[in-house]
Design a protein around this motif. Structure first.
Motif, PDB file in Angstrom:
ATOM      1  N   PHE A 190      -7.822   0.517   2.316  1.00 35.20           N
ATOM      2  CA  PHE A 190      -7.276   0.685   1.004  1.00 35.20           C
ATOM      3  C   PHE A 190      -7.068  -0.611   0.208  1.00 35.20           C
ATOM      4  CE2 PHE A 190      -4.194   3.714   3.217  1.00 35.20           C
ATOM      5  CZ  PHE A 190      -5.179   4.583   3.615  1.00 35.20           C
ATOM      6  N   PHE A 191      -7.146  -1.809   0.666  1.00 31.89           N
ATOM      7  CA  PHE A 191      -7.053  -3.085  -0.165  1.00 31.89           C
ATOM      8  C   PHE A 191      -8.566  -3.119  -0.696  1.00 31.89           C
ATOM      9  CE2 PHE A 191      -7.477  -7.575  -0.506  1.00 31.89           C
ATOM     10  CZ  PHE A 191      -6.484  -7.834  -0.884  1.00 31.89           C
ATOM     11  N   GLN A 192      -9.804  -2.870   0.235  1.00 29.43           N
ATOM     12  CA  GLN A 192     -10.997  -2.965  -0.335  1.00 29.43           C
ATOM     13  C   GLN A 192     -11.306  -1.957  -1.565  1.00 29.43           C
ATOM     14  OE1 GLN A 192     -13.888  -2.390   3.051  1.00 29.43           O
ATOM     15  NE2 GLN A 192     -15.588  -1.805   1.318  1.00 29.43           N
ATOM     16  N   ASN A 193     -10.595  -0.852  -1.199  1.00 24.64           N
ATOM     17  CA  ASN A 193     -10.984   0.239  -2.342  1.00 24.64           C
ATOM     18  C   ASN A 193     -10.420  -0.094  -3.637  1.00 24.64           C
ATOM     19  OD1 ASN A 193     -12.337   1.680  -0.687  1.00 24.64           O
ATOM     20  ND2 ASN A 193     -10.620   2.994  -0.012  1.00 24.64           N
ATOM     21  N   SER A 194      -8.899  -0.765  -3.501  1.00 24.27           N
ATOM     22  CA  SER A 194      -8.366  -1.269  -4.746  1.00 24.27           C
ATOM     23  C   SER A 194      -9.019  -2.394  -5.461  1.00 24.27           C
ATOM     24  CB  SER A 194      -7.069  -1.487  -4.119  1.00 24.27           C
ATOM     25  OG  SER A 194      -5.932  -0.527  -3.955  1.00 24.27           O
ATOM     26  N   MET A 195      -9.553  -3.279  -4.361  1.00 21.32           N
ATOM     27  CA  MET A 195     -10.390  -4.496  -5.122  1.00 21.32           C
ATOM     28  C   MET A 195     -11.541  -4.070  -5.721  1.00 21.32           C
ATOM     29  SD  MET A 195     -10.145  -7.420  -5.407  1.00 21.32           S
ATOM     30  CE  MET A 195      -8.884  -8.073  -4.014  1.00 21.32           C
ATOM     31  N   ILE A 196     -12.347  -2.966  -5.345  1.00 24.47           N
ATOM     32  CA  ILE A 196     -13.317  -2.444  -6.169  1.00 24.47           C
ATOM     33  C   ILE A 196     -12.929  -1.861  -7.422  1.00 24.47           C
ATOM     34  CG2 ILE A 196     -15.197  -0.717  -6.024  1.00 24.47           C
ATOM     35  CD1 ILE A 196     -15.513  -1.276  -2.694  1.00 24.47           C
ATOM     36  N   VAL A 197     -11.960  -1.055  -7.396  1.00 23.73           N
ATOM     37  CA  VAL A 197     -11.553  -0.400  -8.517  1.00 23.73           C
ATOM     38  C   VAL A 197     -11.064  -1.498  -9.456  1.00 23.73           C
ATOM     39  CG1 VAL A 197      -9.856   1.141  -9.539  1.00 23.73           C
ATOM     40  CG2 VAL A 197     -11.196   1.703  -7.462  1.00 23.73           C
ATOM     41  N   GLY A 198     -10.179  -2.314  -9.243  1.00 21.74           N
ATOM     42  CA  GLY A 198      -9.914  -3.522  -9.983  1.00 21.74           C
ATOM     43  C   GLY A 198     -10.957  -4.146 -10.813  1.00 21.74           C
TER      44      GLY A 198
ATOM     45  N   SER B  61      -4.916  -1.317 -13.158  1.00 16.90           N
ATOM     46  CA  SER B  61      -5.733  -0.464 -12.446  1.00 16.90           C
ATOM     47  C   SER B  61      -5.262  -0.685 -10.814  1.00 16.90           C
ATOM     48  CB  SER B  61      -7.144  -0.613 -12.514  1.00 16.90           C
ATOM     49  OG  SER B  61      -7.493  -1.933 -12.175  1.00 16.90           O
ATOM     50  N   TRP B  62      -4.887  -1.813 -10.408  1.00 15.26           N
ATOM     51  CA  TRP B  62      -4.565  -2.067  -9.195  1.00 15.26           C
ATOM     52  C   TRP B  62      -3.131  -1.367  -8.680  1.00 15.26           C
ATOM     53  CZ3 TRP B  62      -6.540  -5.219  -5.243  1.00 15.26           C
ATOM     54  CH2 TRP B  62      -5.749  -5.458  -3.995  1.00 15.26           C
ATOM     55  N   ASN B  63      -2.218  -1.413  -9.672  1.00 15.71           N
ATOM     56  CA  ASN B  63      -1.068  -0.727  -9.358  1.00 15.71           C
ATOM     57  C   ASN B  63      -0.986   0.693  -9.826  1.00 15.71           C
ATOM     58  OD1 ASN B  63       0.317  -3.245  -8.762  1.00 15.71           O
ATOM     59  ND2 ASN B  63       0.765  -3.780 -10.614  1.00 15.71           N
ATOM     60  N   HIS B  64      -2.063   1.246 -10.393  1.00 12.07           N
ATOM     61  CA  HIS B  64      -1.770   2.657 -10.961  1.00 12.07           C
ATOM     62  C   HIS B  64      -1.965   3.667  -9.795  1.00 12.07           C
ATOM     63  CE1 HIS B  64      -2.763   5.473 -14.536  1.00 12.07           C
ATOM     64  NE2 HIS B  64      -1.552   5.547 -14.157  1.00 12.07           N
ATOM     65  N   PHE B  65      -0.972   4.786  -9.729  1.00  5.23           N
ATOM     66  CA  PHE B  65      -1.027   5.505  -8.701  1.00  5.23           C
ATOM     67  C   PHE B  65      -1.436   6.936  -9.054  1.00  5.23           C
ATOM     68  CE2 PHE B  65       1.885   9.157  -6.876  1.00  5.23           C
ATOM     69  CZ  PHE B  65       1.387   8.682  -5.340  1.00  5.23           C
ATOM     70  N   LEU B  66      -1.516   7.307 -10.278  1.00  4.45           N
ATOM     71  CA  LEU B  66      -1.565   8.760 -10.813  1.00  4.45           C
ATOM     72  C   LEU B  66      -3.033   8.969 -10.583  1.00  4.45           C
ATOM     73  CD1 LEU B  66      -0.164  11.196 -11.688  1.00  4.45           C
ATOM     74  CD2 LEU B  66      -0.382  10.382 -13.946  1.00  4.45           C
ATOM     75  N   PHE B  67      -4.091   8.335 -11.206  1.00  5.68           N
ATOM     76  CA  PHE B  67      -5.199   8.664 -11.220  1.00  5.68           C
ATOM     77  C   PHE B  67      -5.944   8.540  -9.835  1.00  5.68           C
ATOM     78  CE2 PHE B  67      -5.706   6.979 -15.568  1.00  5.68           C
ATOM     79  CZ  PHE B  67      -5.284   8.048 -16.206  1.00  5.68           C
ATOM     80  N   ALA B  68      -5.653   7.738  -8.908  1.00  6.03           N
ATOM     81  CA  ALA B  68      -6.134   7.650  -7.579  1.00  6.03           C
ATOM     82  C   ALA B  68      -5.428   8.770  -6.802  1.00  6.03           C
ATOM     83  CB  ALA B  68      -5.539   6.359  -6.841  1.00  6.03           C
TER      84      ALA B  68
ATOM     85  N   LYS C 136     -11.027   7.002   0.885  1.00  3.58           N
ATOM     86  CA  LYS C 136     -11.429   6.423  -0.836  1.00  3.58           C
ATOM     87  C   LYS C 136     -10.057   6.074  -1.394  1.00  3.58           C
ATOM     88  CE  LYS C 136     -15.777   7.326  -0.611  1.00  3.58           C
ATOM     89  NZ  LYS C 136     -16.569   8.596  -1.268  1.00  3.58           N
ATOM     90  N   GLN C 137      -9.002   6.159  -0.594  1.00  4.64           N
ATOM     91  CA  GLN C 137      -7.731   5.969  -1.424  1.00  4.64           C
ATOM     92  C   GLN C 137      -7.273   4.606  -1.524  1.00  4.64           C
ATOM     93  OE1 GLN C 137      -4.932   8.005   1.406  1.00  4.64           O
ATOM     94  NE2 GLN C 137      -5.416  10.030   0.455  1.00  4.64           N
ATOM     95  N   THR C 138      -6.728   4.326  -2.529  1.00  2.00           N
ATOM     96  CA  THR C 138      -6.022   2.747  -2.852  1.00  2.00           C
ATOM     97  C   THR C 138      -4.957   2.473  -2.233  1.00  2.00           C
ATOM     98  OG1 THR C 138      -5.392   3.622  -4.930  1.00  2.00           O
ATOM     99  CG2 THR C 138      -7.635   2.918  -4.914  1.00  2.00           C
ATOM    100  N   ILE C 139      -4.437   1.027  -2.449  1.00  2.00           N
ATOM    101  CA  ILE C 139      -3.193   1.061  -1.987  1.00  2.00           C
ATOM    102  C   ILE C 139      -1.772   1.583  -2.542  1.00  2.00           C
ATOM    103  CG2 ILE C 139      -1.423  -1.247  -2.252  1.00  2.00           C
ATOM    104  CD1 ILE C 139      -3.636  -3.039  -1.295  1.00  2.00           C
ATOM    105  N   PRO C 140      -1.860   1.965  -3.768  1.00  2.00           N
ATOM    106  CA  PRO C 140      -0.515   2.669  -4.052  1.00  2.00           C
ATOM    107  C   PRO C 140      -0.523   3.999  -3.516  1.00  2.00           C
ATOM    108  CG  PRO C 140      -1.616   1.776  -6.159  1.00  2.00           C
ATOM    109  CD  PRO C 140      -2.461   1.491  -4.953  1.00  2.00           C
TER     110      PRO C 140
END
Length: 305
Positions: free
Chosen positions: A98-106, A235-242, A251-255
């Motif tokens: 999740f951390f890796q995916n969030s970093m890529i998105v951010g 983008s790191w904190n956003h929950f809705l789009f992910a 493929k999920q992110t941290i939120p």
């Protein structure tokens, strides 16, 4: 008698104007406010600020306490400390992924938003066109549209493009919603750079693009840092789009990963708090290093020009 008349006339003759020595009313009012502020006891300033700081830090302390406190402990002091909760969420709950995916998105959102905002902001600051005012108004009005209203059309678009369960869909959605504010900020910052600097570079034989990169771009560092950091943190904190565009767990992110720790019947508070600490660390590091540039960039882009 002649001397007496001269003295009388001199007494009636107005002296030289002293208007230049009198401070303007605005300066007088400002000095009066500053004196009034200096007369306020310091405890009346520090006590409210201390109470506000206390209420702000208590949730963070509570989260840290649950993250490092052993399971079943009720101590209000984080001692003895344990790293079991961090090990559990990082290894067993796939938080490393999740951390890796969030970093890529951010990072991808940061780069895309900054590049597009640079192009759009330069166009608004340096060129005049017929619909410029309407375009600026549209950018401002777009900030009043909640992202939830755009979920259905965005989902259909990404579905037709076969981008569902792709991190690219989240990057595009985040970039689109960050662009209006970013373009406005960059535009205001570029307006503060004199056009004469670019004209001098043109005279020396530089193209418009080369002059922009050599002269204007180095002066935009605070604005770029402000726009990029804001895009990254959002983008790191956003929950809705992910949540809507990513259904596969890998493929999920941290939120979204934090949401999976909340069960229907029970909540693992230790693991949830440890995940919250992991999610907060990059944001704290970012703001710790760029706070000076962030304040300068937002103030210059939003107030000046």
């Amino acid at each position: 008698m002649t001397a007496a008349l001269v003295e009388k006339n001199d007494a009636r003759t107005p002296g030289p104007s002293r208007g230049n020595d009198v401070p303007p009313p605005s300066s007088h009012r400002r000095a009066k406010r500053e004196r009034a502020f200096d007369d306020v006891p310091r405890w009346q300033i520090y006590v409210p600020l201390g109470i506000y700081l206390l209420f702000t830090l208590i949730p963070f302390y509570w989260m840290f306490l649950f993250a490092v406190r052993p399971a079943g402990s009720t101590s209000l002091v984080p001692w003895p400390m344990t790293g079991d909760h961090f090990s559990k969420v990082w290894n067993e709950r796939s938080f490393a992924l999740f951390f890796q995916n969030s970093m890529i998105v951010g990072v991808a959102t940061l780069i895309a938003t900054t590049l597009v905002a640079l192009a759009g902001g330069y166009a608004l600051a340096r060129f005049d066109f017929k619909i410029k005012g309407a375009f600026m108004l549209a950018l401002l009005c777009s900030q009043f549209i909640p992202g939830a209203l755009m979920l259905v059309p965005l989902f259909e678009i990404f579905k037709n493009l076969q981008m569902i369960n792709s991190l690219g869909s989240v990057v595009i959605a985040e970039t689109v919603f960050q662009l209006p504010l970013s373009i406005i900020l960059i535009s205001g910052f570029i307006k503060n750079v004199p056009v004469s600097l670019e004209e001098a570079a043109w005279v020396d034989g530089c193209s418009r693009f080369k002059a922009f990169c050599a002269v204007v771009l180095p002066l935009l560092r605070p604005g770029l840092i402000a726009v990029g950091s804001f895009a990254f943190v959002h983008s790191w904190n956003h929950f809705l789009f992910a949540l809507m565009f990513l259904s596969e767990q890998d493929k999920q992110t941290i939120p979204v990963g934090l949401n999976t720790l909340i069960g229907a019947d029970s909540v693992d508070l230790g693991a949830l708090a440890a995940g919250g600490v992991i999610a907060a660390v990059p944001v704290v590091i970012v703001f710790a290093f760029i706070q000076k540039w962030l304040i300068t960039g937002f103030s210059a882009g939003a107030v000046k020009g």
